[in-house]
Design a protein around this motif. Structure first.
Motif, mmCIF file in Angstrom:
data_model
loop_
_atom_site.group_PDB
_atom_site.id
_atom_site.type_symbol
_atom_site.label_atom_id
_atom_site.label_comp_id
_atom_site.label_asym_id
_atom_site.label_seq_id
_atom_site.Cartn_x
_atom_site.Cartn_y
_atom_site.Cartn_z
ATOM 1 N N LEU B 147 6.409 8.395 23.149
ATOM 2 C CA LEU B 147 6.772 9.787 23.619
ATOM 3 C C LEU B 147 7.593 10.349 22.610
ATOM 4 O O LEU B 147 7.409 11.325 22.112
ATOM 5 C CB LEU B 147 7.448 9.755 24.935
ATOM 6 N N GLU B 148 8.625 9.425 22.136
ATOM 7 C CA GLU B 148 9.436 10.035 21.055
ATOM 8 C C GLU B 148 8.717 9.928 19.642
ATOM 9 O O GLU B 148 8.984 11.068 19.217
ATOM 10 C CB GLU B 148 10.352 8.833 20.899
ATOM 11 N N ARG B 150 5.760 11.081 19.392
ATOM 12 C CA ARG B 150 4.953 12.433 19.557
ATOM 13 C C ARG B 150 6.106 13.646 19.417
ATOM 14 O O ARG B 150 5.684 14.675 18.965
ATOM 15 C CB ARG B 150 4.219 12.640 20.904
ATOM 16 N N ALA B 151 7.227 13.222 20.286
ATOM 17 C CA ALA B 151 8.089 14.466 20.111
ATOM 18 C C ALA B 151 8.601 14.918 18.680
ATOM 19 O O ALA B 151 8.768 16.220 18.389
ATOM 20 C CB ALA B 151 9.275 14.241 21.087
ATOM 21 N N ASP B 154 5.773 16.850 17.075
ATOM 22 C CA ASP B 154 5.434 18.128 17.808
ATOM 23 C C ASP B 154 6.617 19.096 17.146
ATOM 24 O O ASP B 154 6.611 20.489 16.744
ATOM 25 C CB ASP B 154 5.505 18.207 19.146
ATOM 26 N N ASP B 155 8.008 18.557 17.112
ATOM 27 C CA ASP B 155 9.035 19.481 16.774
ATOM 28 C C ASP B 155 10.223 18.709 16.439
ATOM 29 O O ASP B 155 11.102 18.162 17.571
ATOM 30 C CB ASP B 155 9.605 20.288 17.876
ATOM 31 N N THR B 157 12.981 19.199 14.869
ATOM 32 C CA THR B 157 14.594 19.755 15.298
ATOM 33 C C THR B 157 14.883 19.748 16.809
ATOM 34 O O THR B 157 15.917 19.081 17.051
ATOM 35 C CB THR B 157 14.372 21.170 14.826
ATOM 36 N N ALA B 158 13.836 20.069 17.706
ATOM 37 C CA ALA B 158 14.070 19.926 18.985
ATOM 38 C C ALA B 158 14.241 18.403 19.459
ATOM 39 O O ALA B 158 14.888 18.123 20.412
ATOM 40 C CB ALA B 158 12.799 20.773 19.751
ATOM 41 N N ALA B 159 13.468 17.754 18.881
ATOM 42 C CA ALA B 159 13.376 16.058 19.281
ATOM 43 C C ALA B 159 14.981 15.563 18.871
ATOM 44 O O ALA B 159 15.421 14.898 19.769
ATOM 45 C CB ALA B 159 12.431 15.289 18.425
ATOM 46 N N ALA B 160 15.569 16.019 17.769
ATOM 47 C CA ALA B 160 16.694 15.576 17.590
ATOM 48 C C ALA B 160 17.733 15.901 18.425
ATOM 49 O O ALA B 160 18.793 15.358 18.786
ATOM 50 C CB ALA B 160 17.185 15.782 16.067
ATOM 51 N N LEU B 161 17.647 17.175 18.793
ATOM 52 C CA LEU B 161 18.505 17.884 19.925
ATOM 53 C C LEU B 161 18.379 17.423 21.199
ATOM 54 O O LEU B 161 19.176 17.951 22.058
ATOM 55 C CB LEU B 161 18.239 19.411 19.834
ATOM 56 N N VAL B 162 17.587 16.545 21.524
ATOM 57 C CA VAL B 162 17.515 15.744 22.780
ATOM 58 C C VAL B 162 17.955 14.426 22.586
ATOM 59 O O VAL B 162 17.985 13.440 23.293
ATOM 60 C CB VAL B 162 16.358 15.865 23.531
ATOM 61 N N GLY B 163 18.695 14.105 21.462
ATOM 62 C CA GLY B 163 19.026 12.995 21.167
ATOM 63 C C GLY B 163 18.213 11.758 20.529
ATOM 64 O O GLY B 163 18.477 10.717 20.426
ATOM 65 N N LEU B 164 16.861 12.134 19.844
ATOM 66 C CA LEU B 164 16.374 11.306 19.501
ATOM 67 C C LEU B 164 16.594 10.933 17.831
ATOM 68 O O LEU B 164 16.569 12.100 17.212
ATOM 69 C CB LEU B 164 14.714 11.706 19.532
ATOM 70 N N ASP B 165 16.557 9.736 17.469
ATOM 71 C CA ASP B 165 16.942 9.374 15.981
ATOM 72 C C ASP B 165 15.544 9.658 15.264
ATOM 73 O O ASP B 165 15.057 8.558 15.254
ATOM 74 C CB ASP B 165 17.424 8.000 15.969
#
Lengths: 253, 278
Positions: B147-148, B150-151, B154-155, B157-165
């Motif tokens: 999922l990470e 794919r996130a 897809d985006d 910036t948005a992925a980093a802002l939900v805490g994904l490295d």
């Protein structure tokens, strides 16, 4: 207010230069625990820039951002997010082909190097699974759980974005124009949602153009104009502030 | 009893499947690599060196080569972070050609003359690896980490802002993909029992990408379908003689026009999952 409460968020003396342009000029603001704070101001005033500095997308030229007293200035975005700041975007940014459910699952906090992340979530992390289900119920998204988020109506996409943001378990939620483009009923839904989130313990900092919406919702307001903080205060103080009226209605001279 | 002709084709499918999976893993993060034949070459040469010169058992040699190639993949993954889209594709292409010309000049292992002495492996051995890695990818596809990925695609910036490295995720995908490609290389070397630098050229990398695009670039099983088609279809068009590749190319274009996401896609799987749970 009795005594000095430790603010959840503190931005102190933030200046942001883009080349020779001073996009933000010595901005300071704070958000107390369980407070709803608004930033208002005309287009180009620097509201979204302020959000970008707080979330680590921009490094401020000077100044410091503190979360619960701890400096997080210009840390990598994902560390700021993990420290407890989540946001939504003015132009909704959902993950392209993910379902609503996947949005909630992917944002659940987890430790970095565990086997858990490599196994199917349903078995590996039932806790995250349950939390995601709670948020799904809480935001009334259960009906659209398996739909591709981007295929949903605009108002629901906003809810999905908020749901994703709170899935990361923030202490502070930043909302960039949460009711932009919404009709009155949808906006009222979001207003009630924000109040409920606050009651559950979140601090909220939001940007909006809709004065009525902001005045009804916020405990405290900051007014930005051309990168300068021109006023701050409770909504009733702001409403009658001549400087604010001037910025909004255009300069008379 | 299967004819040696079909056994040879199926071995090619298994090896191509692994190569295609290596492209798929990187593509899952939104990065296109045109240099995976380079990782395959590293795997082929390293595995062969270990089995022929050092006398290491093949399975162990494959694991060592996968780990080494994975480490190189991580190293390649870092500069790749700064590149997107077509620029990344060009850079990885450059990496692949670099590896090929390295082995061309690497006289200790035959240089342009190639390297031999490997012992032939059975079709069953190749497919044990291919099936195991396909299964591994299929399991990973249901995990948080996927999922990470794919996130991030897809985006970011948005992925980093939900805490994904996002850095670790992208670099990790490169490392994992490089390991898978190395296994494809090791198996290739021990299937053909002879390797030369030309085996790991740009065309090989393109084959991997084609298999993924043809079979479906959003699900791992797409790589299987793509590999099968890419190997079997030209064989079944043999009656067209010299025209078969032209017809194959035409079919490919037609397919992209009608079904851009490839033969298999996620909604197809969702459809079946719904029916099962209904």
């Amino acid at each position: 207010m009795t005594g000095k409460q430790q603010p959840r968020l503190e931005a102190a003396g933030i200046t942001k230069m883009f080349g020779g342009i001073r996009a933000l000029n010595d901005i300071s603001l704070e958000v107390l625990p369980k407070q709803i704070v608004g930033i208002i101001g005309p287009n180009g005033a620097g509201k979204t820039t302020t959000f970008n500095v707080i979330t680590g997308a921009y490094r401020p030229s000077t100044g410091e951002v503190r979360l619960d007293g701890k400096a997080v200035t210009a840390e990598p975005s994902h560390l700021i997010a993990r420290a407890g700041i989540s946001r939504t975007f003015q132009n909704i940014r959902l993950f392209g082909d993910m379902t609503v459910w996947e949005h909630l699952l992917v944002a659940q906090p987890h430790s970095d190097f565990t086997l858990r992340r490599l196994l199917p979530t349903r078995w590996a992390d039932p806790q995250a699974f349950r939390r995601a289900e709670e948020i799904l119920e809480f935001l009334k998204l259960a009906d659209v759980k398996d739909r591709i988020a981007r295929s949903l109506p605009y108002g629901i996409q906003r809810r999905v974005e908020i749901a994703r943001a709170i899935s990361a378990r923030p202490k502070l939620l930043l909302l960039d124009e949460p009711v932009a483009g919404m009709n009155h009923d949808e906006a009222d839904d979001i207003r009630r949602l924000i109040l409920t989130l606050r009651d559950s313990g979140l601090s909220i900092l939001l940007i909006d153009h809709d004065m009525a919406f902001v005045m009804n919702l916020c405990d405290y307001l900051y007014v930005l104009d051309f990168g300068v903080m021109i006023a701050q205060g409770r909504p009733d103080q702001i409403r009658s502030n001549p400087v604010v009226l001037d910025a909004y209605l255009g300069h008379a001279t | 009893m299967m004819s040696t002709y079909y056994a040879g084709l199926l071995a090619d499918v298994g090896i191509l499947l692994l190569g295609a999976l290596s492209v798929y893993i990187i593509l899952a993060t939104g990065q296109l690599s045109l240099g995976n034949a380079g990782f395959m070459g590293i795997g082929a040469y390293l595995t062969s060196y270990l089995t022929v010169t050092m006398g290491v058992p093949l399975t162990l040699a494959l694991v060592i080569a996968a780990a080494a190639s994975g480490a190189i993949g991580v190293i390649i993954g870092f500069p790749a972070l700064r590149l997107r889209g077509i620029y990344l594709a060009m850079a990885t292409l450059g990496f692949g050609e670099m590896v090929r010309s390295f082995f061309l000049n690497f006289d200790a292992m035959g240089g342009a003359g190639g390297f031999h002495g490997m012992r032939h492996v059975s079709l069953g051995y190749i497919w044990t690896w291919a099936a195991a890695i396909l299964l591994l990818v299929a399991i990973l596809e249901h995990s948080q980490i996927w999922l990470e990925l794919r996130a991030v695609r897809d985006d970011e910036t948005a992925a980093a802002l939900v805490g994904l490295d996002t850095t670790t995720i992208k670099v990790g995908a490169f490392g994992f993909a490089a390991a898978v490609a190395a296994i494809a290389g090791g198996l290739f070397a021990h299937h053909h029992v002879y390797i030369e630098p030309g085996n790991f050229s740009f065309e090989r990398s393109i084959d991997f990408v084609l298999a993924v695009i043809l079979g479906g670039s959003t699900v791992g099983a797409g790589a299987l379908v793509g590999a099968l088609l890419l190997v079997m279809l030209p064989e079944h068009l043999r009656f067209l003689a010299d025209w078969r590749f032209a017809v194959f190319g035409g079919l490919l274009i037609a397919m992209l026009l009608v079904r851009r996401q490839g033969i298999l896609d996620r909604s197809l799987f969702r459809f079946f999952e719904f029916r099962r749970s209904a």
